[in-house]
Design a protein around this motif. Structure first.
Motif: not given
Length: 429
Positions: A47-48, A53-55, A181-202
């Protein structure tokens, strides 16, 4: 693959099909109701995560709209509104958790409590298989749509890499969330991408699970009414072909009255359970139809404005098909309940009820009168049915194929918004 989708086969025990798709989808997210009030931490975590992701999606969409990037804004807001409605569904599923479990338990008792045999077994097997396969379709359509959203930035990056245009590669998130913008650079890009994708599957599993629960309830309610019809015919079967009145008297009348009262009580119990379901699910149903109107509107608008973008066209077609599939689930479920409940009046009226004593005839007349009023899954402003779905699809198809303006006052207001957006899109061409 056969083991993975075992519930689509016909050779499984009947009880294993009972609410299998909603149990699978909601169980993955931690929202399947149980016998006690114990709630999984995964439900609150999901839920969180979806709320964040919605916000961020809504913020990105509104910022694009403020910059007059209308097509991009609608592309962002289309999944954002779906996720927002899913968030409200998650809240309602938590709120009515015990009520949902109560309804499943009541239906299980009514369906399996006294055993199933003969024609009733065949009817139930046919219905539960149909419900399982029907429910799997919108879930799989939504899953493919979400996967396309996730694959789109990956495929674009791969295409630039193959063409040797590495300097032009820009990594973007699947759902255009507003993030630092810092989350769109390495090494944070991959977990940020995965978290965004996970909101879609939720969104997909919660949306699919809520819709599947609705349709399963409608199918099983229709099965209960069908079973009641068979029992009514079986009650009068010994008296078929009698020519003299009265024939149901004495000891026969006492046995007949007890059996008839049990049938009436069962009918009342099914109707009361359906009304109980409507009161808990009306908000979810209304939210679904509102979100479907927005999804269809945004999807068709983007489909008509993306031009020759093959991947974009495939994405919006998939999104619109998924929305229409979910809409069909609600409309077909409402039709099953309404028609099966009204058929009781037809079945009873064709039985030789005139052989009963006057007091029993009054029971029969009241049974017929109550059955003549359809039991509907009503929500504010409308009742889902195939008539509603046909009224939705017919003008939508005319608008797309023949360029007719979409006027949907004669059907239901869920396509008013869609009609305005589609007419606007056609004016841009």
């Amino acid at each position: 693959m056969a083991k993975l989708f075992w519930f689509l086969r016909r050779d499984q025990p009947l009880e294993l099909y009972f609410y299998v798709v909603p149990k699978l989808c909601l169980g993955i997210m931690g929202y399947w109701p149980g016998p006690n009030d114990k709630r999984r931490w995964s439900a609150y975590i999901n839920f969180v995560v979806l709320a964040v992701g919605v916000a961020t999606e809504l913020h990105a969409g509104f910022m694009s709209a403020r910059c007059n990037q209308i097509s991009l804004a609608l592309e962002i807001l289309c999944p954002a509104f779906t996720s927002a409605v899913t968030l409200l569904k998650m809240f309602l599923m938590l709120r009515y958790r015990q009520h949902l479990y109560y309804m499943v338990a009541q239906q299980r008792e009514l369906l399996f409590g006294s055993g199933i045999a003969g024609e009733a077994y065949e009817i139930m097997r046919k219905n539960v298989l149909m419900a399982t396969r029907f429910n799997f379709w919108p879930v799989s359509a939504g899953f493919s749509t979400c996967s396309l959203y996730i694959l789109k930035p990956l495929l674009l990056a791969l295409l630039l890499y193959v063409q040797g245009r590495i300097d032009e590669m820009v990594w973007i998130l699947p759902f255009n969330n507003t993030v630092p913008s810092v989350l769109l650079r390495s090494p944070y890009l991959l977990p940020t991408f995965v978290l965004s994708a996970y909101t879609g599957y939720i969104t997909i599993f919660m949306f699919g699970g809520c819709d599947a629960y609705y349709f399963e309830f409608c199918v099983h309610t229709g099965t209960l009414f069908k079973s009641l019809q068979q029992d009514v015919q079986a009650l009068f079967q010994p008296y078929e072909g009698e020519l003299y009145l009265p024939r149901i008297d004495g000891v026969h009348a006492a046995h007949f009255e007890r059996a008839l009262v049990l049938l009436i009580e069962r009918q009342n119990r099914i109707i009361e359970l359906t009304h109980f379901f409507c009161q808990r699910y009306r908000t979810i149903t209304l939210l679904h139809f509102v979100s479907a109107s927005l999804v269809i509107a945004f999807g068709i608008f983007n489909l008509l404005t993306v031009g020759g973008s093959g991947l974009g066209t495939l994405l919006y077609v998939s999104y619109t098909v998924a929305a229409l599939s979910q809409l069909l689930i609600y409309c077909y479920g409402g039709t099953l309940v309404a028609e099966s409940s009204m058929e009781l009046a037809v079945v009873m009226s064709t039985c030789p009820w005139q052989l009963c004593q006057p007091r029993l005839r009054r029971y029969v007349h009241l049974f017929i009168l109550r059955s003549q009023r359809a039991v509907t899954i009503a929500v504010p402003f409308f009742s889902p049915s195939l008539v509603t779905f046909a009224a939705v699809c017919a003008p939508l198809a005319n608008c797309i194929l023949y360029s007719f303006p979409l006027d949907c006052w004669h059907s239901f207001q869920i396509l008013q918004t869609s009609g305005s957006f589609i007419a606007l899109a056609k004016s841009f061409q």
